[in-house]
Design a protein around this motif. Sequence first.
Motif, short mmCIF file in Angstrom:
data_model
loop_
_atom_site.label_atom_id
_atom_site.label_comp_id
_atom_site.label_asym_id
_atom_site.label_seq_id
_atom_site.Cartn_x
_atom_site.Cartn_y
_atom_site.Cartn_z
N ASN A 61 102.30 63.41 -17.62
CA ASN A 61 101.80 62.98 -18.93
C ASN A 61 101.43 61.51 -18.81
OD1 ASN A 61 102.73 65.51 -20.38
ND2 ASN A 61 104.71 64.70 -19.69
N PHE A 98 97.68 48.48 -19.96
CA PHE A 98 98.89 49.03 -19.35
C PHE A 98 98.72 50.54 -19.15
CE2 PHE A 98 101.74 45.45 -19.51
CZ PHE A 98 101.25 44.68 -20.55
N ALA A 146 104.84 59.44 -19.11
CA ALA A 146 105.97 59.90 -19.92
C ALA A 146 106.46 61.24 -19.41
CB ALA A 146 105.57 60.02 -21.38
N THR A 147 107.78 61.39 -19.33
CA THR A 147 108.34 62.69 -18.97
C THR A 147 108.28 63.62 -20.18
OG1 THR A 147 110.58 62.17 -19.65
CG2 THR A 147 109.95 61.54 -17.40
N ASN A 148 108.49 64.90 -19.96
CA ASN A 148 108.50 65.84 -21.08
C ASN A 148 109.65 65.56 -22.04
OD1 ASN A 148 106.20 67.19 -20.42
ND2 ASN A 148 107.23 68.91 -19.43
N ALA A 149 110.67 64.85 -21.55
CA ALA A 149 111.78 64.47 -22.42
C ALA A 149 111.45 63.25 -23.26
CB ALA A 149 113.02 64.20 -21.57
N GLY A 150 110.27 62.67 -23.04
CA GLY A 150 109.84 61.55 -23.87
C GLY A 150 110.13 60.18 -23.31
N LYS A 151 110.58 60.10 -22.06
CA LYS A 151 110.88 58.79 -21.47
C LYS A 151 109.61 58.21 -20.87
CE LYS A 151 114.09 56.31 -18.54
NZ LYS A 151 115.42 56.35 -17.93
N SER A 152 109.24 57.02 -21.30
CA SER A 152 108.00 56.39 -20.86
C SER A 152 108.26 55.29 -19.83
CB SER A 152 107.26 55.78 -22.05
OG SER A 152 106.90 56.77 -22.98
N PHE A 181 105.97 52.18 -17.90
CA PHE A 181 104.71 51.45 -17.91
C PHE A 181 104.51 50.72 -16.59
CE2 PHE A 181 103.35 51.50 -22.40
CZ PHE A 181 104.49 51.99 -23.00
N GLY A 182 103.24 50.54 -16.23
CA GLY A 182 102.90 49.66 -15.12
C GLY A 182 103.01 48.21 -15.55
#
Lengths: 112, 115
Positions: free
Chosen positions: A32, A90, A94-100, A102-103
């Motif tokens: 994602n 930037f 994001a993982t499917n669990a919602g953890k984002s 960024f570069g």
Amino acid sequence: AQSVSQHNHHVILSEAASLELGCNYSYGGTVNLFWYVQYPGQHLQLLLKYFSGDPLVKGIKGFEAEFIKSKFSFNLRKPSVQWSDTAEYFCGHATNAGKSTFGDGTTLTVKP
Amino acid sequence: EAGVVQSPRYKIIEKKQPVAFWCNPISGHNTLYWYLQNLGQGPELLIRYENEEAVDDSQLPKDRFSAERLKGVDSTLKIQPAELGDSAVYLCASSLGGRVGNEQFFGPGTRLTVL
């Protein structure tokens, strides 16, 4: 673990030049991807995102990005930049669990 | 529609002092995020709330950082005691649910300087 790398820290272009900002990700699960932009003095805002479907994603202000799975890339493009595109960009995942994640961002300066 | 509100916008403190940041998310957004952004780097997630529950605080340095989101609306992030390395911008964001497709809306951030 997921990671995102942006190749260029600072890009300087003249108006009407074409833009491509590199972004590579590392993640073994469902992909994602997104690009956020921060204009001078403003908040971070979503430019575009890819979560499934057509790997060529179109966003606001004429920007687009292409997800290339074989290259683990999600480069941002615009055929003709304007002075108002001067900003910090930037890339992120994001993982499917919602953890984002960024570069570190790419600062784009467009000379009038 | 009002955006994400953060206060203060700037804070200068001496090391070992406590400091607190406040965030008011967009009305109706049940997911709230706190990020840390060092100079020249991208935002790094500290904690994520779904309503009043902290669902991801794995990156929060719990020895000195704490956060709360009473009643599932406003949130406060605290550092006690602050260290020189805590100088950074602290960003708050909110979204309509924590599903991966939901856009995060960011506040202006609080720029912390620890002397």
